[in-house]
Design an enzyme around this catalytic site. Sequence first.
Site, short mmCIF file in Angstrom:
data_model
loop_
_atom_site.label_atom_id
_atom_site.label_comp_id
_atom_site.label_asym_id
_atom_site.label_seq_id
_atom_site.Cartn_x
_atom_site.Cartn_y
_atom_site.Cartn_z
N GLU A 91 5.56 -31.76 -28.48
CA GLU A 91 6.13 -30.63 -27.73
C GLU A 91 6.19 -29.38 -28.60
O GLU A 91 5.78 -28.31 -28.20
CB GLU A 91 7.56 -30.97 -27.30
CG GLU A 91 7.69 -31.55 -25.93
CD GLU A 91 9.07 -31.36 -25.37
OE1 GLU A 91 10.04 -31.42 -26.16
OE2 GLU A 91 9.19 -31.13 -24.16
N ARG A 99 2.77 6.72 -17.76
CA ARG A 99 4.08 7.32 -17.52
C ARG A 99 4.20 8.62 -18.31
O ARG A 99 3.95 8.64 -19.52
CB ARG A 99 5.18 6.35 -17.97
CG ARG A 99 6.52 7.02 -18.21
CD ARG A 99 7.60 6.37 -17.42
NE ARG A 99 8.94 6.71 -17.85
CZ ARG A 99 9.74 7.49 -17.15
NH1 ARG A 99 9.33 8.06 -16.03
NH2 ARG A 99 10.97 7.71 -17.56
#
Length: 376
Positions: free
Chosen positions: A232, A258
Amino acid sequence: MTELPRLGCAATEEVVAEFRDRATPIAELLAGKGFLDQWQAMAELGVLRMAQGTVTRSLAVIEGIGLAGIDPGVVYALASQLFGMQFPLRATLSEAAWAEFAHVQNGQTLVCHALTERKGGSDPLSMDTRARREGDGYVLDGAKTFITAAPVADLVLTFARTAEGRSPFALSAFLFPADTPGVIRGSEFDKTALSTVPMGELVFDGVRLPADSLVGEEGSGLAVMASTTAWERAVILGYALGPMRRLLRRITEWAGRREQFGRVMGNSHQVAARISDMAMAVHRSRTLLYAMAARLDAGTPARQLAAEAALTKISVSEDYVRLTEHATALSGVRAFIADSELPADLHSPMAALTYAGPNDLLRVGVARQFGLPVEN
Ligand SMILES: Cc1cc2nc3c(=O)[nH]c(=O)nc-3n(C[C@H](O)[C@H](O)[C@H](O)COP(=O)(O)OP(=O)(O)OC[C@H]3O[C@@H](n4cnc5c(N)ncnc54)[C@H](O)[C@@H]3O)c2cc1C
């Protein structure tokens, strides 16, 4: 345009692109569908199949579907079963037991990894769940909690005490159907991170298990756990690569259009530095995760990679958090507006600091491997 440095292996990049392209139209169809529908759709795409058998390929598949915009909770759950259960069990189960288990690759049978108990998850040798021998088998009593997919799992991989004390041989691992009499699905948790995948509790009340539900030998539970957790830690955060790359792309586009102070935001060196820090986080994470996959593919047993796996898990989870912080800063208020073009998910990256071993405790383990006399 965000072009990341490519991995050394072109074939791996091709698998990422192939699964991104195959999953992209499905991602739109799946929006708003339940966890199991999304899980099944990804299983049908072949995400859980280990046909070619390499960890690198599976990691590329997971990255590809994440890049397509498949829900991160679903991709996390798939990565958890694939890397935290399928791969380590293939290395642990006998050939006959693997043949019985291998059908999980079609996605119709879901497995959960039930380790954590109410009083804590970091100290497995303090667990209360017990399996006592009776006749040819075992009787299991106890409870596991905060278990990913427990409310919907068909099979349970769990760990129980078969001897007293803190001996490394006090625990055993068991794999059995979730509908075995005495298995009760307890509380379900409304979690704030990776919220698509359900999480719950499993209560074991006199569960009679045949001897062949034992994984490995009696007393080898800690060794099985060392393998599942090393797997994991090594590669599960591959699930985050897609979301990280998507966030980098969205924020770069945003900064490029932006307007602030009479110019686009991306003209600012400070904004550019945040974007390049984000790119660095993605690049470092990809490099580390694919390096772990290559080590596993070379046949290095996961348990021998415990320290590298822990370092990889710490690095990628913290890079995921840092990348999200940069994206949130550059999004301004839009990060906190649910239906804006730049809503931030802060909980899911932060959760990665805790699951598969809290980073603080993993750091202690790494320092111990370097020879410091430090205990948890
Ligand atoms: C999204 C998600 C999915 C999960 N899925 C599963 C699953 O499928 N199966 C499963 O079994 N569990 C699962 N868990 C539970 C997870 O494994 C546990 O949360 C983890 O083991 C840590 O246990 P804990 O939460 O009890 O933290 P604790 O053990 O209480 O630790 C919490 C914090 O305390 C500090 N701390 C405690 N002791 C020490 C020490 N000695 N030294 C330094 N710091 C210390 C650290 O900062 C640590 O982060 C999941 C958790 C999350 C968030």
